[in-house]
Design a protein around this motif. Structure first.
Motif, PDB file in Angstrom:
ATOM      1  N   SER A 286       0.846  -1.192   0.000  1.00 51.20           N
ATOM      2  CA  SER A 286       0.000   0.000   0.000  1.00 51.20           C
ATOM      3  C   SER A 286       0.880   1.240   0.000  1.00 51.20           C
ATOM      4  O   SER A 286       2.100   1.156   0.182  1.00 51.20           O
ATOM      5  CB  SER A 286      -0.929   0.000   1.209  1.00 51.20           C
ATOM      6  OG  SER A 286      -0.175   0.030   2.415  1.00 51.20           O
ATOM      7  N   GLY A 287       0.250   2.403  -0.181  1.00 55.11           N
ATOM      8  CA  GLY A 287       0.971   3.659  -0.088  1.00 55.11           C
ATOM      9  C   GLY A 287       1.265   4.340  -1.402  1.00 55.11           C
ATOM     10  O   GLY A 287       1.807   5.454  -1.421  1.00 55.11           O
ATOM     11  N   GLY A 288       0.932   3.695  -2.505  1.00 53.00           N
ATOM     12  CA  GLY A 288       1.174   4.314  -3.793  1.00 53.00           C
ATOM     13  C   GLY A 288       0.256   5.499  -4.031  1.00 53.00           C
ATOM     14  O   GLY A 288      -0.675   5.755  -3.269  1.00 53.00           O
ATOM     15  N   GLY A 289       0.550   6.216  -5.108  1.00 53.03           N
ATOM     16  CA  GLY A 289      -0.271   7.367  -5.433  1.00 53.03           C
ATOM     17  C   GLY A 289       0.352   8.203  -6.518  1.00 53.03           C
ATOM     18  O   GLY A 289       1.319   7.782  -7.168  1.00 53.03           O
ATOM     19  N   LEU A 290      -0.191   9.395  -6.683  1.00 51.33           N
ATOM     20  CA  LEU A 290       0.293  10.348  -7.681  1.00 51.33           C
ATOM     21  C   LEU A 290       1.071  11.450  -6.968  1.00 51.33           C
ATOM     22  O   LEU A 290       0.575  12.038  -5.998  1.00 51.33           O
ATOM     23  CB  LEU A 290      -0.884  10.945  -8.445  1.00 51.33           C
ATOM     24  CG  LEU A 290      -0.571  12.086  -9.424  1.00 51.33           C
ATOM     25  CD1 LEU A 290       0.325  11.580 -10.550  1.00 51.33           C
ATOM     26  CD2 LEU A 290      -1.868  12.671  -9.968  1.00 51.33           C
ATOM     27  N   VAL A 291       2.283  11.712  -7.447  1.00 53.41           N
ATOM     28  CA  VAL A 291       3.130  12.731  -6.826  1.00 53.41           C
ATOM     29  C   VAL A 291       3.893  13.463  -7.915  1.00 53.41           C
ATOM     30  O   VAL A 291       4.167  12.897  -8.986  1.00 53.41           O
ATOM     31  CB  VAL A 291       4.090  12.072  -5.807  1.00 53.41           C
ATOM     32  CG1 VAL A 291       5.046  11.109  -6.495  1.00 53.41           C
ATOM     33  CG2 VAL A 291       4.840  13.104  -4.999  1.00 53.41           C
ATOM     34  N   GLN A 292       4.219  14.711  -7.660  1.00 55.72           N
ATOM     35  CA  GLN A 292       5.012  15.472  -8.618  1.00 55.72           C
ATOM     36  C   GLN A 292       6.483  15.095  -8.517  1.00 55.72           C
ATOM     37  O   GLN A 292       6.956  14.629  -7.462  1.00 55.72           O
ATOM     38  CB  GLN A 292       4.853  16.962  -8.366  1.00 55.72           C
ATOM     39  CG  GLN A 292       3.478  17.516  -8.726  1.00 55.72           C
ATOM     40  CD  GLN A 292       3.411  19.021  -8.631  1.00 55.72           C
ATOM     41  OE1 GLN A 292       4.151  19.638  -7.881  1.00 55.72           O
ATOM     42  NE2 GLN A 292       2.522  19.623  -9.414  1.00 55.72           N
TER      43      GLN A 292
ATOM     44  N   GLY B 140       0.856  -5.453  -5.514  1.00 57.93           N
ATOM     45  CA  GLY B 140       1.330  -4.274  -6.227  1.00 57.93           C
ATOM     46  C   GLY B 140       0.570  -3.014  -5.862  1.00 57.93           C
ATOM     47  O   GLY B 140      -0.626  -3.052  -5.570  1.00 57.93           O
ATOM     48  N   THR B 141       1.288  -1.905  -5.900  1.00 59.80           N
ATOM     49  CA  THR B 141       0.678  -0.603  -5.654  1.00 59.80           C
ATOM     50  C   THR B 141       1.243   0.373  -6.689  1.00 59.80           C
ATOM     51  O   THR B 141       2.446   0.384  -6.953  1.00 59.80           O
ATOM     52  CB  THR B 141       0.930  -0.125  -4.210  1.00 59.80           C
ATOM     53  OG1 THR B 141       0.239   1.107  -3.981  1.00 59.80           O
ATOM     54  CG2 THR B 141       2.405   0.056  -3.901  1.00 59.80           C
ATOM     55  N   GLN B 142       0.377   1.163  -7.278  1.00 59.70           N
ATOM     56  CA  GLN B 142       0.759   2.050  -8.378  1.00 59.70           C
ATOM     57  C   GLN B 142       1.408   3.326  -7.856  1.00 59.70           C
ATOM     58  O   GLN B 142       0.848   4.004  -6.985  1.00 59.70           O
ATOM     59  CB  GLN B 142      -0.459   2.420  -9.223  1.00 59.70           C
ATOM     60  CG  GLN B 142      -0.190   3.416 -10.336  1.00 59.70           C
ATOM     61  CD  GLN B 142       0.631   2.818 -11.472  1.00 59.70           C
ATOM     62  OE1 GLN B 142       0.327   1.729 -11.958  1.00 59.70           O
ATOM     63  NE2 GLN B 142       1.663   3.540 -11.906  1.00 59.70           N
ATOM     64  N   VAL B 143       2.547   3.653  -8.417  1.00 62.95           N
ATOM     65  CA  VAL B 143       3.221   4.926  -8.149  1.00 62.95           C
ATOM     66  C   VAL B 143       3.325   5.673  -9.468  1.00 62.95           C
ATOM     67  O   VAL B 143       3.864   5.151 -10.446  1.00 62.95           O
ATOM     68  CB  VAL B 143       4.625   4.709  -7.548  1.00 62.95           C
ATOM     69  CG1 VAL B 143       5.382   6.028  -7.466  1.00 62.95           C
ATOM     70  CG2 VAL B 143       4.517   4.062  -6.178  1.00 62.95           C
ATOM     71  N   THR B 144       2.807   6.885  -9.483  1.00 67.00           N
ATOM     72  CA  THR B 144       2.850   7.715 -10.684  1.00 67.00           C
ATOM     73  C   THR B 144       3.514   9.034 -10.332  1.00 67.00           C
ATOM     74  O   THR B 144       3.059   9.730  -9.416  1.00 67.00           O
ATOM     75  CB  THR B 144       1.451   7.952 -11.250  1.00 67.00           C
ATOM     76  OG1 THR B 144       0.820   6.700 -11.516  1.00 67.00           O
ATOM     77  CG2 THR B 144       1.530   8.766 -12.530  1.00 67.00           C
ATOM     78  N   VAL B 145       4.573   9.359 -11.057  1.00 64.87           N
ATOM     79  CA  VAL B 145       5.305  10.601 -10.823  1.00 64.87           C
ATOM     80  C   VAL B 145       5.122  11.490 -12.038  1.00 64.87           C
ATOM     81  O   VAL B 145       5.520  11.129 -13.150  1.00 64.87           O
ATOM     82  CB  VAL B 145       6.797  10.326 -10.571  1.00 64.87           C
ATOM     83  CG1 VAL B 145       7.518  11.634 -10.221  1.00 64.87           C
ATOM     84  CG2 VAL B 145       6.977   9.304  -9.456  1.00 64.87           C
ATOM     85  N   SER B 146       4.535  12.645 -11.824  1.00 69.83           N
ATOM     86  CA  SER B 146       4.287  13.572 -12.929  1.00 69.83           C
ATOM     87  C   SER B 146       5.433  14.565 -13.057  1.00 69.83           C
ATOM     88  O   SER B 146       6.058  14.956 -12.060  1.00 69.83           O
ATOM     89  CB  SER B 146       2.978  14.311 -12.700  1.00 69.83           C
ATOM     90  OG  SER B 146       3.053  15.098 -11.530  1.00 69.83           O
ATOM     91  N   SER B 147       5.687  14.996 -14.273  1.00 70.35           N
ATOM     92  CA  SER B 147       6.797  15.929 -14.520  1.00 70.35           C
ATOM     93  C   SER B 147       6.338  17.369 -14.409  1.00 70.35           C
ATOM     94  O   SER B 147       5.167  17.661 -14.305  1.00 70.35           O
ATOM     95  CB  SER B 147       7.382  15.673 -15.902  1.00 70.35           C
ATOM     96  OG  SER B 147       6.375  15.797 -16.876  1.00 70.35           O
TER      97      SER B 147
END
Length: 124
Positions: A6-12, A117-124
């Motif tokens: 757990s703990g994934g998410g969307l971050v800059q 699995g946990t999704q991690v998305t890093v935006s530019s």
């Protein structure tokens, strides 16, 4: 042992996230633990491993930015991810290795148990 990530998410880009991997069914102290990740269209790759004694092994791509830790009293492993980059975007999996061997820590075949699995998305 059952693993729940757990703990994934969307971050800059430049931000931080902390992933958790909670184990149930068996005592976590009996296992070396690792994190792997799989980006879209790519094979799953090794990120980091912590042995039962606390020794760590990091992929070069995350050294100095990611930190793995384990709290056997809580049956949980953590992955602190700092200075995140868009190329860190992936599904992150935790895995457990029942062996004590320190050879080839990145070999996925040694990990008998995997979290969902946990999704991690890093935006530019």
């Amino acid at each position: 042992v059952q693993l729940q990530a757990s703990g994934g998410g969307l971050v800059q880009a430049g931000g931080s996230l902390r992933l958790s991997c909670a184990a149930s069914g068996r005592t976590l102290s009996n296992y070396a633990m690792a994190w792997f990740r799989q980006a879209p269209g790519k094979e799953r790759e090794f990120v980091v491993r912590v042995s039962r004694s606390g020794r760590t092994y990091y992929a070069d791509s995350v050294k100095g930015r990611f930190t793995i830790s384990r709290d056997d009293t809580k049956n949980t492993v953590y992955l602190q991810m700092n200075s995140l980059k868009p190329e860190d975007t992936a599904v992150y999996y935790c895995a457990a290795d029942p062996s004590s061997s320190t050879l080839v820590p990145s070999d996925q075949r040694r990990y008998h148990y995997w979290g969902q699995g946990t999704q991690v998305t890093v935006s530019s």
